[in-house]
Design a protein around this motif. Sequence first.
Motif, PDB file in Angstrom:
ATOM      1  N   VAL A 155     -65.339  99.580 -71.585  1.00 49.88           N
ATOM      2  CA  VAL A 155     -65.876 100.475 -71.201  1.00 49.88           C
ATOM      3  C   VAL A 155     -66.817 100.854 -71.197  1.00 49.88           C
ATOM      4  O   VAL A 155     -68.209 101.340 -71.869  1.00 49.88           O
ATOM      5  CB  VAL A 155     -65.076 102.202 -71.741  1.00 49.88           C
ATOM      6  CG1 VAL A 155     -65.581 102.953 -70.790  1.00 49.88           C
ATOM      7  CG2 VAL A 155     -63.641 102.019 -71.816  1.00 49.88           C
ATOM      8  N   MET A 156     -67.379 100.289 -69.947  1.00 52.82           N
ATOM      9  CA  MET A 156     -68.864 100.090 -69.933  1.00 52.82           C
ATOM     10  C   MET A 156     -69.334 101.402 -69.243  1.00 52.82           C
ATOM     11  O   MET A 156     -69.097 101.215 -67.731  1.00 52.82           O
ATOM     12  CB  MET A 156     -69.897  98.881 -68.811  1.00 52.82           C
ATOM     13  CG  MET A 156     -71.427  98.629 -69.181  1.00 52.82           C
ATOM     14  SD  MET A 156     -71.319  97.047 -68.468  1.00 52.82           S
ATOM     15  CE  MET A 156     -71.291  97.011 -66.580  1.00 52.82           C
ATOM     16  N   LEU A 157     -70.182 102.093 -69.394  1.00 56.09           N
ATOM     17  CA  LEU A 157     -71.241 103.311 -69.145  1.00 56.09           C
ATOM     18  C   LEU A 157     -72.628 103.089 -68.989  1.00 56.09           C
ATOM     19  O   LEU A 157     -73.310 103.438 -70.381  1.00 56.09           O
ATOM     20  CB  LEU A 157     -70.562 104.148 -69.688  1.00 56.09           C
ATOM     21  CG  LEU A 157     -69.060 104.725 -69.489  1.00 56.09           C
ATOM     22  CD1 LEU A 157     -68.890 106.435 -70.188  1.00 56.09           C
ATOM     23  CD2 LEU A 157     -68.880 105.417 -67.874  1.00 56.09           C
ATOM     24  N   GLY A 158     -73.553 103.268 -68.120  1.00 55.35           N
ATOM     25  CA  GLY A 158     -74.781 102.017 -68.168  1.00 55.35           C
ATOM     26  C   GLY A 158     -74.797 101.488 -69.477  1.00 55.35           C
ATOM     27  O   GLY A 158     -74.404 100.032 -68.515  1.00 55.35           O
ATOM     28  N   ASN A 159     -75.348 101.442 -70.223  1.00 54.64           N
ATOM     29  CA  ASN A 159     -75.929 100.133 -70.877  1.00 54.64           C
ATOM     30  C   ASN A 159     -74.937 100.347 -71.997  1.00 54.64           C
ATOM     31  O   ASN A 159     -75.562  99.119 -73.339  1.00 54.64           O
ATOM     32  CB  ASN A 159     -77.279 100.055 -71.661  1.00 54.64           C
ATOM     33  CG  ASN A 159     -78.487 100.473 -70.477  1.00 54.64           C
ATOM     34  OD1 ASN A 159     -77.782  99.447 -69.426  1.00 54.64           O
ATOM     35  ND2 ASN A 159     -79.900 100.261 -70.396  1.00 54.64           N
ATOM     36  N   SER A 190     -74.713  92.156 -72.687  1.00 56.68           N
ATOM     37  CA  SER A 190     -73.571  93.150 -72.162  1.00 56.68           C
ATOM     38  C   SER A 190     -72.352  91.969 -71.860  1.00 56.68           C
ATOM     39  O   SER A 190     -71.487  91.886 -72.981  1.00 56.68           O
ATOM     40  CB  SER A 190     -73.605  93.124 -70.801  1.00 56.68           C
ATOM     41  OG  SER A 190     -73.861  92.392 -69.506  1.00 56.68           O
ATOM     42  N   LEU A 191     -72.797  90.445 -72.058  1.00 57.29           N
ATOM     43  CA  LEU A 191     -71.786  89.517 -71.857  1.00 57.29           C
ATOM     44  C   LEU A 191     -70.821  89.134 -73.325  1.00 57.29           C
ATOM     45  O   LEU A 191     -69.790  88.915 -73.782  1.00 57.29           O
ATOM     46  CB  LEU A 191     -71.781  88.547 -70.738  1.00 57.29           C
ATOM     47  CG  LEU A 191     -72.440  88.335 -69.414  1.00 57.29           C
ATOM     48  CD1 LEU A 191     -72.672  86.667 -69.224  1.00 57.29           C
ATOM     49  CD2 LEU A 191     -71.131  88.638 -69.036  1.00 57.29           C
ATOM     50  N   LEU A 228     -79.663 104.603 -64.526  1.00 57.00           N
ATOM     51  CA  LEU A 228     -78.637 104.137 -64.397  1.00 57.00           C
ATOM     52  C   LEU A 228     -77.304 103.885 -63.767  1.00 57.00           C
ATOM     53  O   LEU A 228     -76.850 105.675 -63.660  1.00 57.00           O
ATOM     54  CB  LEU A 228     -78.169 103.572 -66.253  1.00 57.00           C
ATOM     55  CG  LEU A 228     -79.088 103.387 -66.559  1.00 57.00           C
ATOM     56  CD1 LEU A 228     -78.951 103.309 -68.517  1.00 57.00           C
ATOM     57  CD2 LEU A 228     -79.830 101.540 -66.893  1.00 57.00           C
ATOM     58  N   TYR A 229     -76.845 103.212 -62.687  1.00 58.20           N
ATOM     59  CA  TYR A 229     -75.841 103.971 -62.283  1.00 58.20           C
ATOM     60  C   TYR A 229     -74.486 102.147 -62.461  1.00 58.20           C
ATOM     61  O   TYR A 229     -74.763 101.327 -62.998  1.00 58.20           O
ATOM     62  CB  TYR A 229     -75.601 103.206 -60.916  1.00 58.20           C
ATOM     63  CG  TYR A 229     -76.486 103.806 -60.397  1.00 58.20           C
ATOM     64  CD1 TYR A 229     -76.535 105.204 -59.360  1.00 58.20           C
ATOM     65  CD2 TYR A 229     -78.032 103.502 -59.980  1.00 58.20           C
ATOM     66  CE1 TYR A 229     -77.603 105.561 -58.283  1.00 58.20           C
ATOM     67  CE2 TYR A 229     -78.496 104.381 -59.354  1.00 58.20           C
ATOM     68  CZ  TYR A 229     -78.844 105.441 -58.567  1.00 58.20           C
ATOM     69  OH  TYR A 229     -80.136 105.968 -58.298  1.00 58.20           O
ATOM     70  N   THR A 230     -73.324 103.178 -62.688  1.00 59.46           N
ATOM     71  CA  THR A 230     -72.114 102.086 -63.444  1.00 59.46           C
ATOM     72  C   THR A 230     -71.143 101.948 -62.090  1.00 59.46           C
ATOM     73  O   THR A 230     -70.739 103.269 -62.021  1.00 59.46           O
ATOM     74  CB  THR A 230     -71.219 102.513 -64.862  1.00 59.46           C
ATOM     75  OG1 THR A 230     -72.398 102.328 -65.919  1.00 59.46           O
ATOM     76  CG2 THR A 230     -70.437 101.102 -64.798  1.00 59.46           C
ATOM     77  N   ILE A 231     -71.014 100.839 -61.394  1.00 59.76           N
ATOM     78  CA  ILE A 231     -70.347 101.346 -60.222  1.00 59.76           C
ATOM     79  C   ILE A 231     -69.198  99.800 -60.399  1.00 59.76           C
ATOM     80  O   ILE A 231     -69.200  98.906 -60.746  1.00 59.76           O
ATOM     81  CB  ILE A 231     -71.340 100.508 -59.395  1.00 59.76           C
ATOM     82  CG1 ILE A 231     -72.219 101.379 -58.859  1.00 59.76           C
ATOM     83  CG2 ILE A 231     -70.610 100.543 -57.922  1.00 59.76           C
ATOM     84  CD1 ILE A 231     -73.842 101.334 -57.845  1.00 59.76           C
ATOM     85  N   ILE A 277     -70.303  96.803 -62.954  1.00 56.40           N
ATOM     86  CA  ILE A 277     -71.990  96.246 -63.490  1.00 56.40           C
ATOM     87  C   ILE A 277     -72.887  97.561 -63.562  1.00 56.40           C
ATOM     88  O   ILE A 277     -71.907  98.452 -62.798  1.00 56.40           O
ATOM     89  CB  ILE A 277     -72.277  95.669 -61.995  1.00 56.40           C
ATOM     90  CG1 ILE A 277     -72.374  96.862 -60.447  1.00 56.40           C
ATOM     91  CG2 ILE A 277     -71.503  94.240 -61.837  1.00 56.40           C
ATOM     92  CD1 ILE A 277     -72.966  95.927 -59.814  1.00 56.40           C
ATOM     93  N   THR A 278     -73.715  97.218 -64.303  1.00 56.36           N
ATOM     94  CA  THR A 278     -74.046  97.980 -64.451  1.00 56.36           C
ATOM     95  C   THR A 278     -75.659  98.031 -63.704  1.00 56.36           C
ATOM     96  O   THR A 278     -75.990  96.546 -63.936  1.00 56.36           O
ATOM     97  CB  THR A 278     -74.177  98.641 -66.109  1.00 56.36           C
ATOM     98  OG1 THR A 278     -73.661  98.756 -66.089  1.00 56.36           O
ATOM     99  CG2 THR A 278     -76.252  99.406 -65.939  1.00 56.36           C
TER     100      THR A 278
END
Length: 353
Positions: free
Chosen positions: A146-150, A227-228, A310-313, A330-331
């Motif tokens: 679960v990616m939220l921001g960085n 992130s990868l 930051l936006y996570t979309i 993506i962030t």
Amino acid sequence: MKKILSILFLVFQFQWIIGQVQIVGKDTFVCIHNLWINKDSILVTPFDSLDLVNQQIINNDFAFLINDSTYYDCKVLKISKLTEGYTIGFYLKIGWRDVFAQVVTTNEKNKHFKKIKVGNTYKIKLKRYFKYPLARSIEYPSVYDVMLGNNLIGVLSTGNFCYLFVSPNLDGLSFMDSTIVDKMEMEKKKKKQSLQEFILCFVKAITFQEDSNNIKSLIDSTLLIESLKKYHVFLINRSPDKKSQSKPIPRRVPFRDWTFKLIDTSNFNTFFWGMLKEDYNLPKSKKMYNDFTLCRDDILIEILYYKYPLYTIKIKWKLPLMDYYYTVIITIKEDNEKYKITGFNRVWKIIRW
């Protein structure tokens, strides 16, 4: 003879129907063809139409009833610390039904607001992070990133919950009331138009070979590679913990082995495009689609997380001649009204349109 055959047919049909009926403990519901029916009032218990795959662990927490535009009175049952964030188990009621939600939040600290506490009740909104329910397996439980921001927060699917949620009312473990959240929602709506233009350029760049050179101006390659490298893998031979609603990822769980797929991680180009080819079968040639051009209306976006800058979309789009859509999370980081992509979350599956 016809009467005898008719009677035999009716007897056989009656026995088959009885075999489909399961009485659940002391409950008043029966199950016929996966449909729960009240024996007395013939009322149907709601069931999740998206959760029709064969799950090894059956757990109906009724989280699918949650509407992401509604504020609910949510009682904190448990807070579990993970590598880059937390999971929070909430209890709420929808109508007369007990509902349980597993919420993921970051490890960010916010001194301006009070921390939530176990046992307290808060009025919050809940948004599903993944549209479809988690795979609930006994032998091979999945770790969902679960990616939220960085932050990339790995959550182990123990089988005790069907969905993962995020909440605009939570900044880490700090609670923000509806007045603040509603102002943030207005800010997001204002930003959405400019974000859509930027995202359109990004989607074109990863979709079509002819536009792929444009990717360099849209990303922060250093942060994107980081992130990868955080992607996790399946666990093997681990039973779910029946005493808790979530379990931290054990230290022995490895990150994804990119070399197994012959993906060179030494530089951005081979790493990023190798991942896209392996996970998405992208980019493609425009000639395959008669020079089809993506437009803004072809792309759906949903902001899952927002904390300036930051936006996570979540992004979804579809190509001609395909009966499914692509989805990526993506962030994006904003700097002086300019955007850069800093994070790219792990893909789970291609979803039917």
